[in-house]
Design a protein around this motif. Structure first.
Motif, short mmCIF file in Angstrom:
data_model
loop_
_atom_site.label_atom_id
_atom_site.label_comp_id
_atom_site.label_asym_id
_atom_site.label_seq_id
_atom_site.Cartn_x
_atom_site.Cartn_y
_atom_site.Cartn_z
N HIS A 188 15.65 -22.56 13.80
CA HIS A 188 16.00 -23.16 15.08
C HIS A 188 14.92 -24.13 15.53
N HIS A 189 13.67 -23.74 15.37
CA HIS A 189 12.56 -24.60 15.77
C HIS A 189 12.61 -25.93 15.02
N ALA A 190 12.88 -25.87 13.72
CA ALA A 190 12.95 -27.10 12.93
C ALA A 190 14.09 -28.00 13.39
N ALA A 191 15.21 -27.41 13.79
CA ALA A 191 16.37 -28.19 14.21
C ALA A 191 16.25 -28.73 15.63
N ALA A 192 15.40 -28.10 16.44
CA ALA A 192 15.32 -28.46 17.86
C ALA A 192 14.28 -29.52 18.16
N ARG A 193 13.58 -30.01 17.15
CA ARG A 193 12.53 -31.00 17.40
C ARG A 193 13.13 -32.32 17.87
N ALA A 205 22.56 -30.12 19.60
CA ALA A 205 23.04 -29.09 18.68
C ALA A 205 22.20 -27.83 18.75
N TYR A 206 20.94 -27.94 19.19
CA TYR A 206 20.09 -26.76 19.25
C TYR A 206 20.62 -25.71 20.23
N LEU A 207 21.48 -26.12 21.17
CA LEU A 207 22.06 -25.16 22.11
C LEU A 207 23.11 -24.27 21.45
N GLY A 208 23.67 -24.73 20.34
CA GLY A 208 24.73 -23.97 19.68
C GLY A 208 25.87 -23.66 20.63
N ASP A 209 26.32 -22.40 20.62
CA ASP A 209 27.35 -21.99 21.58
C ASP A 209 26.75 -21.12 22.68
N SER A 262 30.51 -19.60 24.82
CA SER A 262 31.73 -20.39 24.64
C SER A 262 32.98 -19.52 24.57
N ALA A 263 32.81 -18.20 24.41
CA ALA A 263 33.98 -17.31 24.45
C ALA A 263 34.47 -17.09 25.87
N HIS A 264 33.66 -17.50 26.85
CA HIS A 264 33.98 -17.27 28.25
C HIS A 264 34.19 -18.55 29.05
N ARG A 265 33.55 -19.62 28.60
CA ARG A 265 33.67 -20.91 29.30
C ARG A 265 33.80 -22.02 28.27
N ALA A 266 34.41 -23.13 28.69
CA ALA A 266 34.48 -24.32 27.85
C ALA A 266 33.18 -25.11 28.04
N LEU A 267 32.31 -25.06 27.04
CA LEU A 267 31.03 -25.74 27.14
C LEU A 267 31.20 -27.23 26.89
N VAL A 268 30.74 -28.02 27.84
CA VAL A 268 30.72 -29.49 27.70
C VAL A 268 29.26 -29.87 27.53
N VAL A 269 28.89 -30.31 26.32
CA VAL A 269 27.47 -30.49 25.99
C VAL A 269 27.21 -31.94 25.61
N PRO A 270 26.58 -32.71 26.50
CA PRO A 270 26.31 -34.11 26.17
C PRO A 270 25.10 -34.25 25.26
N ASP A 271 25.16 -35.24 24.38
CA ASP A 271 23.96 -35.75 23.72
C ASP A 271 23.37 -36.80 24.66
N LEU A 272 22.19 -36.53 25.20
CA LEU A 272 21.58 -37.51 26.08
C LEU A 272 21.38 -38.82 25.32
N ARG A 273 21.39 -39.91 26.05
CA ARG A 273 21.31 -41.23 25.41
C ARG A 273 20.13 -41.29 24.44
N GLY A 274 20.41 -41.86 23.28
CA GLY A 274 19.38 -41.98 22.25
C GLY A 274 19.16 -40.74 21.43
N THR A 275 19.97 -39.69 21.64
CA THR A 275 19.84 -38.47 20.86
C THR A 275 21.19 -38.10 20.27
N HIS A 286 18.94 -26.71 30.60
CA HIS A 286 17.93 -25.95 29.87
C HIS A 286 16.67 -26.78 29.72
N SER A 287 15.52 -26.14 29.93
CA SER A 287 14.22 -26.74 29.68
C SER A 287 14.11 -28.08 30.43
N ALA A 288 13.79 -29.17 29.72
CA ALA A 288 13.68 -30.47 30.39
C ALA A 288 15.00 -30.89 31.01
N GLY A 289 16.11 -30.41 30.46
CA GLY A 289 17.41 -30.73 31.04
C GLY A 289 17.59 -30.20 32.44
N ALA A 290 16.81 -29.17 32.80
CA ALA A 290 16.87 -28.65 34.17
C ALA A 290 16.34 -29.69 35.16
#
Length: 282
Positions: free
Chosen positions: A186-191, A37-41, A46-59, A97-101
């Protein structure tokens, strides 16, 4: 309008993902491992592409696996491939993004024929073994000495750097281009909130840099590397080293941005990504 969907991974774990926006799909791998959820849109992407955003296992809304070993970064590649197949896509535009890279890089190394375009935003670099000298982070941090929060944050960073401290909360302002109320929220939500996923992500065997580098040297897909000017996690100088490993990579440094460039300047971020995603593929 945001939709949600699930799939069952090959090992039986139920995995959730979000669908947000319209246009061609863009599969976005979050970092952390944390609730996506920290990625938001992604700053309005998302106005230009259909974002497909997985929750990695356990999250997020995804289940915790029966086997904790499957939290490993290299094992998460299997989940991304399962999601691609679930979506019915022969080739996919992939963003990490970040570790997801690290997951996205290993996916591209293992499944190069499935990657149309690869965008890596303030990327983690463990998958390719790029080390960041401690002094490089301190030097970059000093460029923000004019900020009111700088003295306490820099003292905490120096203590972490020399091994005498571990106050990661104190250095949080360095992760944002502006340390304002929005950044604090955002920082609080992204932990990350699953210590097993966090520990398992980089467990022994998760990264094989030599083999990954060799595979990526043959990647024909266009690659965008987007660094934040002030990002201590993935300094522009380190991201530039990654560029040398990828035949078709370009590097963009977003001025004034930290680790979440879509928050710092959404319009700039969106223009950069949409221009890249319009590039011709082989």
């Amino acid at each position: 309008m945001e939709l949600r969907d699930t799939l069952i991974a090959p090992d039986g774990t139920r995995l959730a993902h979000r669908l947000n926006g319209s246009g061609e799909p863009l599969l976005c791998v979050p970092g952390g491992p944390a609730d996506s959820a920290y990625l938001g849109d992604l700053g309005g992407l998302s106005a230009h592409r259909a974002l497909v955003v997985p929750d990695l296992r356990g999250t997020g809304a995804s289940d915790r696996p029966a086997d904790p070993a499957t939290y490993r970064c290299d094992r998460l590649v299997d989940d991304i491939e399962a999601l691609r197949a679930h979506l019915g896509l022969d080739r996919v535009d992939l963003l990490g993004h970040s570790a997801g890279a690290n997951v996205a890089l290993q996916y591209a190394a293992r499944h190069p024929h499935r990657v149309a375009r690869l965008a890596l935003v303030t990327p983690g670099l463990r998958a390719v073994g790029v080390d960041i000298p401690p002094g490089a982070r301190l030097a970059l941090a000093r460029g923000r000495a004019h900020e009111p929060w700088f003295p306490a944050a820099f003292a905490a960073l120096e203590a972490i750097n020399d091994g005498t401290g571990s106050d990661w909360e104190a250095v949080a302002p360095f992760r944002y281009g502006r340390w304002d109320d929005a950044a604090r929220r955002h920082h609080a939500a992204a932990r990350p909130d699953n210590p097993d996923a966090l520990a398992g992500f980089g467990a022994e065997g998760a990264f094989t840099p030599t083999a990954t580098r060799a595979a990526l040297a043959r990647l024909a897909s266009p690659v965008l590397l987007l660094a934040g000017e002030f990002d201590l996690n993935s300094p522009p100088s380190a991201v530039a080293e990654l560029r040398e490993l990828l035949p078709e990579a370009s590097l963009v440094v977003q001025p004034g941005a930290g680790h979440y460039p879509w928050l710092d300047a959404p319009d700039v971020f969106t223009r950069t990504l949409t221009a890249f995603l319009a590039t011709t593929t082989v």
